[in-house]
Design a protein around this motif. Structure first.
Motif, PDB file in Angstrom:
ATOM      1  N   ASP A 144       0.834  -1.193   0.000  1.00  0.00           N
ATOM      2  CA  ASP A 144       0.000   0.000   0.000  1.00  0.00           C
ATOM      3  C   ASP A 144       0.872   1.248   0.000  1.00  0.00           C
ATOM      4  O   ASP A 144       1.909   1.294   0.665  1.00  0.00           O
ATOM      5  CB  ASP A 144      -0.894   0.049   1.240  1.00  0.00           C
ATOM      6  CG  ASP A 144      -2.004  -0.981   1.220  1.00  0.00           C
ATOM      7  OD1 ASP A 144      -2.328  -1.501   0.147  1.00  0.00           O
ATOM      8  OD2 ASP A 144      -2.545  -1.267   2.307  1.00  0.00           O
ATOM      9  N   LYS A 178      -2.894   1.541  -4.045  1.00  0.00           N
ATOM     10  CA  LYS A 178      -1.911   0.487  -4.297  1.00  0.00           C
ATOM     11  C   LYS A 178      -1.886   0.272  -5.804  1.00  0.00           C
ATOM     12  O   LYS A 178      -2.900  -0.078  -6.391  1.00  0.00           O
ATOM     13  CB  LYS A 178      -2.335  -0.795  -3.581  1.00  0.00           C
ATOM     14  CG  LYS A 178      -1.418  -1.955  -3.777  1.00  0.00           C
ATOM     15  CD  LYS A 178      -1.930  -3.276  -3.233  1.00  0.00           C
ATOM     16  CE  LYS A 178      -2.800  -3.154  -2.025  1.00  0.00           C
ATOM     17  NZ  LYS A 178      -3.128  -4.404  -1.381  1.00  0.00           N
ATOM     18  N   VAL A 191      -5.263  -4.013  -6.615  1.00  0.00           N
ATOM     19  CA  VAL A 191      -4.763  -2.650  -6.710  1.00  0.00           C
ATOM     20  C   VAL A 191      -5.898  -1.650  -6.924  1.00  0.00           C
ATOM     21  O   VAL A 191      -7.052  -2.030  -7.133  1.00  0.00           O
ATOM     22  CB  VAL A 191      -3.708  -2.519  -7.840  1.00  0.00           C
ATOM     23  CG1 VAL A 191      -2.526  -3.430  -7.587  1.00  0.00           C
ATOM     24  CG2 VAL A 191      -4.323  -2.776  -9.201  1.00  0.00           C
TER      25      VAL A 191
END
Length: 137
Positions: free
Chosen positions: A5, A17, A43
């Motif tokens: 992160d 992320k 992500v």
């Protein structure tokens, strides 16, 4: 490999992320090597992966695209293969632009007769936030 992160952003009140940058080292010069980001599906913007190609460098200055980059949406994994020409190689989502390189650019602009550098304030990391002005229009 797992993507970590990014720091929590106060502005958006969340953590992102997406970007990765790491060094792989070992006795693998000329050996077909496969790398996988196992949490690529988690992500901030996984929709970017199908059009992405990982970049790699042996000196952190010259970057090349790894054409053998594949996105497995079902598994949430981004993978690539490379037969490295050296025993140390750096990989990234895109070529990094280091703070040192940025500072070199600001210094070059500040010493130029055709540019003016103004510090607008500070970033969240307390680094100068600079504006470079060129020309008159």
């Amino acid at each position: 490999v797992k993507i970590k992160d990014d720091p929590h952003t106060e502005l958006e009140k969340k953590t992102h992320k997406q970007w990765f940058y790491f060094r792989a080292a070992g006795a693998f010069r000329g050996v077909e090597s496969r790398f996988t980001i196992v949490n690529a599906g988690d992500v901030s913007y996984p929709e970017a992966w199908p059009a992405s190609t990982v970049v790699y460098s042996y000196d952190r200055k010259d970057w090349k695209r790894c054409s053998a980059t594949t996105w497995n949406e079902a598994a949430g994994q981004l993978s690539w293969s490379l037969s490295p020409a050296a025993d140390v190689v750096w990989f990234a989502y895109f070529a990094p632009y280091s703070l040192e390189r940025h500072n070199d650019l600001i210094a070059k602009c500040a010493s130029s007769s055709t540019a003016k550098v103004q510090e607008l304030g500070k970033t969240l990391d307390n680094r100068p936030l600079d504006l470079v002005v060129t020309g008159s229009g």
